[in-house]
Design a protein around this motif. Sequence first.
Motif, PDB file in Angstrom:
ATOM      1  N   ALA A  47      10.906   5.754  -6.262  1.00 23.00           N
ATOM      2  CA  ALA A  47       9.833   6.531  -5.635  1.00 23.00           C
ATOM      3  C   ALA A  47       8.543   5.719  -5.625  1.00 23.00           C
ATOM      4  O   ALA A  47       7.860   5.623  -4.603  1.00 23.00           O
ATOM      5  CB  ALA A  47       9.645   7.853  -6.368  1.00 23.00           C
ATOM      6  N   LEU A  48       8.225   5.108  -6.765  1.00 23.14           N
ATOM      7  CA  LEU A  48       6.972   4.355  -6.864  1.00 23.14           C
ATOM      8  C   LEU A  48       6.982   3.145  -5.921  1.00 23.14           C
ATOM      9  O   LEU A  48       6.002   2.885  -5.217  1.00 23.14           O
ATOM     10  CB  LEU A  48       6.731   3.904  -8.310  1.00 23.14           C
ATOM     11  N   GLN A  71       4.924   1.833   1.490  1.00 24.47           N
ATOM     12  CA  GLN A  71       4.366   2.640   2.570  1.00 24.47           C
ATOM     13  C   GLN A  71       2.848   2.525   2.619  1.00 24.47           C
ATOM     14  O   GLN A  71       2.259   2.453   3.688  1.00 24.47           O
ATOM     15  CB  GLN A  71       4.795   4.089   2.401  1.00 24.47           C
ATOM     16  N   SER A  72       2.236   2.493   1.431  1.00 23.90           N
ATOM     17  CA  SER A  72       0.775   2.387   1.424  1.00 23.90           C
ATOM     18  C   SER A  72       0.328   1.026   1.939  1.00 23.90           C
ATOM     19  O   SER A  72      -0.815   0.847   2.349  1.00 23.90           O
ATOM     20  CB  SER A  72       0.235   2.626   0.013  1.00 23.90           C
ATOM     21  N   ALA A 100       9.424   2.564   4.503  1.00 23.54           N
ATOM     22  CA  ALA A 100      10.300   2.408   3.345  1.00 23.54           C
ATOM     23  C   ALA A 100      10.875   3.769   2.988  1.00 23.54           C
ATOM     24  O   ALA A 100      10.242   4.797   3.227  1.00 23.54           O
ATOM     25  CB  ALA A 100       9.526   1.847   2.159  1.00 23.54           C
ATOM     26  N   LYS A 101      12.069   3.762   2.438  1.00 25.91           N
ATOM     27  CA  LYS A 101      12.708   5.032   2.078  1.00 25.91           C
ATOM     28  C   LYS A 101      13.573   4.831   0.847  1.00 25.91           C
ATOM     29  O   LYS A 101      14.331   3.868   0.761  1.00 25.91           O
ATOM     30  CB  LYS A 101      13.563   5.518   3.246  1.00 25.91           C
ATOM     31  N   SER A 102      13.460   5.739  -0.097  1.00 23.04           N
ATOM     32  CA  SER A 102      14.231   5.624  -1.329  1.00 23.04           C
ATOM     33  C   SER A 102      15.565   6.342  -1.206  1.00 23.04           C
ATOM     34  O   SER A 102      15.690   7.332  -0.488  1.00 23.04           O
ATOM     35  CB  SER A 102      13.445   6.220  -2.498  1.00 23.04           C
ATOM     36  N   ILE A 121       5.210  -3.513 -10.211  1.00 24.43           N
ATOM     37  CA  ILE A 121       5.867  -2.904  -9.042  1.00 24.43           C
ATOM     38  C   ILE A 121       5.125  -3.336  -7.773  1.00 24.43           C
ATOM     39  O   ILE A 121       5.728  -3.621  -6.742  1.00 24.43           O
ATOM     40  CB  ILE A 121       5.895  -1.370  -9.171  1.00 24.43           C
ATOM     41  N   ARG A 122       3.803  -3.420  -7.883  1.00 28.30           N
ATOM     42  CA  ARG A 122       2.997  -3.880  -6.745  1.00 28.30           C
ATOM     43  C   ARG A 122       3.387  -5.314  -6.364  1.00 28.30           C
ATOM     44  O   ARG A 122       3.510  -5.634  -5.182  1.00 28.30           O
ATOM     45  CB  ARG A 122       1.524  -3.784  -7.130  1.00 28.30           C
ATOM     46  N   ILE A 182       2.945  -0.525 -13.217  1.00 33.36           N
ATOM     47  CA  ILE A 182       2.478  -0.265 -11.846  1.00 33.36           C
ATOM     48  C   ILE A 182       2.124  -1.593 -11.171  1.00 33.36           C
ATOM     49  O   ILE A 182       2.472  -1.828 -10.008  1.00 33.36           O
ATOM     50  CB  ILE A 182       1.243   0.659 -11.909  1.00 33.36           C
ATOM     51  N   SER A 200       8.740   2.697  -3.176  1.00 28.73           N
ATOM     52  CA  SER A 200       8.698   3.133  -1.774  1.00 28.73           C
ATOM     53  C   SER A 200       7.283   3.564  -1.394  1.00 28.73           C
ATOM     54  O   SER A 200       6.787   3.227  -0.316  1.00 28.73           O
ATOM     55  CB  SER A 200       9.667   4.301  -1.549  1.00 28.73           C
ATOM     56  N   MET A 201       6.623   4.321  -2.285  1.00 34.74           N
ATOM     57  CA  MET A 201       5.230   4.720  -2.051  1.00 34.74           C
ATOM     58  C   MET A 201       4.362   3.500  -1.804  1.00 34.74           C
ATOM     59  O   MET A 201       3.529   3.474  -0.903  1.00 34.74           O
ATOM     60  CB  MET A 201       4.653   5.384  -3.303  1.00 34.74           C
ATOM     61  N   CYS A 202       4.542   2.504  -2.674  1.00 30.87           N
ATOM     62  CA  CYS A 202       3.702   1.315  -2.607  1.00 30.87           C
ATOM     63  C   CYS A 202       3.907   0.595  -1.283  1.00 30.87           C
ATOM     64  O   CYS A 202       2.941   0.224  -0.610  1.00 30.87           O
ATOM     65  CB  CYS A 202       4.018   0.407  -3.790  1.00 30.87           C
TER      66      CYS A 202
END
Lengths: 406, 406
Positions: A79-80, A86-87, A92-94, A19-20, A16, A82-84
Motif C-alpha cells: 500500500a505504501l 502514485q504521488s 500503480a496498483k497493489s 520505500i521512497r 518510509i 503504491s501510494m508513493c
Amino acid sequence: MALVVQKYGGTSVGTIEKIRNVAQRVARTYDEGNDVVVIVSAMAGETNKLVDLANAMCEFPNEREYDVLVSTGEQVTIALLSMCLQSMGYKAKSYLGPQIPIKTDSAFSRARILEIGEENIREDLKGGTIVVVAGFQGVDSEGNITTLGRGGSDTSAVAVAAGLKADVCEIYTDVDGVYTTDPRIVSDASKIEKISYEEMLEMASLGAKVLQIRSVEFAKKYDVVIHVRSSFNDNPGTLVMKEDAEMETVLVSGVTYNKDEAKISVMRVPDKPGIAARIFSPLSEANISVDMIIQNVSTQGMTDLTFTVPRTDLKKALKIIEEAAQGIGAAGVTSDDKVAKVSIVGVGMRSHSGVASKMFNALSAEGVNILMISTSEIKISCVIEDKYTELAVRVLHDAFGLGNAS
Amino acid sequence: MALVVQKYGGTSVGTIEKIRNVAQRVARTYDEGNDVVVIVSAMAGETNKLVDLANAMCEFPNEREYDVLVSTGEQVTIALLSMCLQSMGYKAKSYLGPQIPIKTDSAFSRARILEIGEENIREDLKGGTIVVVAGFQGVDSEGNITTLGRGGSDTSAVAVAAGLKADVCEIYTDVDGVYTTDPRIVSDASKIEKISYEEMLEMASLGAKVLQIRSVEFAKKYDVVIHVRSSFNDNPGTLVMKEDAEMETVLVSGVTYNKDEAKISVMRVPDKPGIAARIFSPLSEANISVDMIIQNVSTQGMTDLTFTVPRTDLKKALKIIEEAAQGIGAAGVTSDDKVAKVSIVGVGMRSHSGVASKMFNALSAEGVNILMISTSEIKISCVIEDKYTELAVRVLHDAFGLGNAS
C-alpha cells in the motif's frame, strides 16, 4: 521493452524514506521503457513483531490464523509503495496474494506455490500501470490466506517472473550479490558474476542466506534468470542462471560454512536391514532434519552410525535416539555440539579430479582435523571442530584462489 | 439457542490481555448454547498508526491503497482472537471482509455495504465454529478492499446481524450504554434502558459517539436490535430498537451538545430564487457540511442568511462564502467560532406540547442567550455561546428530570 520483475526485501523497505528510494528505482526502470512488476517484503522488523504478538497470545498459534496475522506485514508495504509511486505521478496498483491470485497448497506457514494468475497483471501492465505485489503470501483452493515461510518473497518474485515469462527477476537486498564466501570472515571475498542454479542451491542449503532455497529451485524449473543486487547502489550483482561452458572452467565457486551443527553417534549398532529406519524414522516424525549420515564398515556384525542435526534440535534428537538405541540393542550414544561444517561448491569439480584431496591437504596443513566427510557431484563438505571454522574458511578460500587479489 | 452477534471495539481488544478477556466472554456466550459471530475492530491506536504511515508516505494518499493499508489493523485482531479461542479448546475461524464476502460499493474509505454473503458463516456455525469477522472492511465488485469509515465496525456488526437474522447484535464498548447526557458534565446522568432508532440517530448525529450513525440506520432498516454494553462488566446496557408505546411516555430521552460549531451570517442577501444555491453549492463542492440554516423574514427584498459549519472548516468556508457573497451582491459576511449547539431528543415530544417552551425557559432562567433554533419532530437544537455549554446541558438535563436521582 522488457518485462522486469523486481523484489525488494525487508531492509530495502525498512522505513518510509527507504520505500521512497525503492519507488525512485522502480520509476527509473519504468521510465527506461520497461513493464515493471514489484514484489515487496514486510518492512524490516514487522514480521518479527507480528510473530511476537502470536507467541504472546498463545503457546501454539493455530497455523491458519498465524498466516492471517503475519501476512499483514507485506500488505502494509504494497500500500505504501503504491501510494508513493502514485504521488510521483505514476500509475500503480497493489495486489495481495489472493488478488493475483497466487495459488498455493494449504500447508500454512510453509505453503508451496501451485499457479500464478497472470490475467490481472497483464491487463494492468498493458495500461501502463506499475504492479506492486505482496510477497510471501498466497491463497489456497478454499480461499484461505497462506504464507510461504521465511524468505518466501524471493519465491513469490521468481514465481511471478516465471508466470509472466519476465526477462529478468531482480532480487534487491542489502548486499551486492553472491560472494565467494562470507566477507565478514574473508576480507577479500569477491562477488561472483554468475553462478549456476545447482551451485546456488548448494550454497543456499549450506548456509549462504542470500536467496530462499525454494526460489532457486523454482527459477531452475522455469528457467528464470535471477539477478541478485543491492538496493543501495547501482553495481551489477550476481546472475543466477543455467550452467554455461564458462562456469565449468572454475574449479570451485564458493566456500560456505554452517556453525549450527551437532553430531550424534550411535555405537555398535547391529548391522542388519531395517536398523537405519528404526533410528531415523522417529527423528523425521519429530520434524528434525538429519544432514550428513556416515556408517562405518561393519566389524563382527556391528557398526557405528554418525550423523548431524541442527544444533537447536540436539536435545530433542538425543532423547529420541537414546530410546531408539536401547530398542535396537546398540552399545550407546555420544554427541558433540561443538562442530561446524565447511564446504566447497563448484560445477567445475565434476570434470576435474583432485579437488577433494586439495581440500583435505589444505585443512590438514593448518592442523584442522576432519571429523566427517560428505560429497555430492558439485560439493564437498567436512565436519570439523567449530573453533576452526573461520580458519578453515580462510584456508580453503585461499587454496582455491577465490580472493579478489588472486 | 440464539444466534448472537457481538462486536468489540478497539479499546476492548487493545492489548493481548484484553483480547483474552474478550475470548472468555465469547466462549461464555457459546457455552450458554448460542451460535456466536464476533466482529472486531483494530487494537486501540493501531488504525492511527497506519494512518500516520500513510500521511508520512505522501500528502494525499491514494484512496484504494489507503484502504489496503488501514484494513490490516482488523486483520491482526481477528487472527489473534481466533488463535486465543482455539488455544482455549474452541473451534474458531477468522474471516476478512473479502472472505465472507462483505460486498460494498467502491467508495474507498467510506464504502457502503451492499450485501453480506451468509453461506460460509452458516456452514461454520452449523459445525459448532465460532466465527470471527474483521470489522470496518469489505470488498467491491472488482475485488478491491474497501473500508467503511471511522466507526465502521459497528456497521459491519449490524450488517452481519441483519444478513444472518441474528437474535441480537451486542456492541461492546468502554461505556455501560447510552446515557441521558455526557456523564463528564452531569454526574447523575443515567443509563437509558431502551431507545428508539430515531432517537439514537439524533443523539449520534448530535455528537454522542457511542455508535456510528450508519450502523443505526442499518439496524433501523433491517430491524436489528442493538444492545450497547460494556466489555469490562456484565451490567445490562442500552437496547436500541423499534419505538414502542413505553418510549412515548418519556418526554425527552437525552440532552446532547456539540462544541465543534461555527456560525456564519451573510448579510442583506437579495431575496430571489437561486440565491441559496449559489451560496451553498460551492460549500458542498468543497465537502463542507452545513448544519443549521436560518433565513430571516425578508425586508425590502433583502434577507439575512445564517448557518453553521464544523469549526475546523470555518476558515475554508469563509473564503468560499466571501467570494459567493460578492457575486450575489450581499452586504457582507460575519462569523462566530465561539458557539455550541445543545439539543434535547425524545420521541415523546411528538405527542406532547410545550417541550420547546420548557427548553427556552430553562435556558433563559440561567441567562443563556439563544442564537439560533432548529427543530425536527423529535429534536430541538439551540445554538448558544459556547462558554454556556456545560451550564446549558446541566440545566436541561435537570429541567426534563433525566437524572438518576429524579
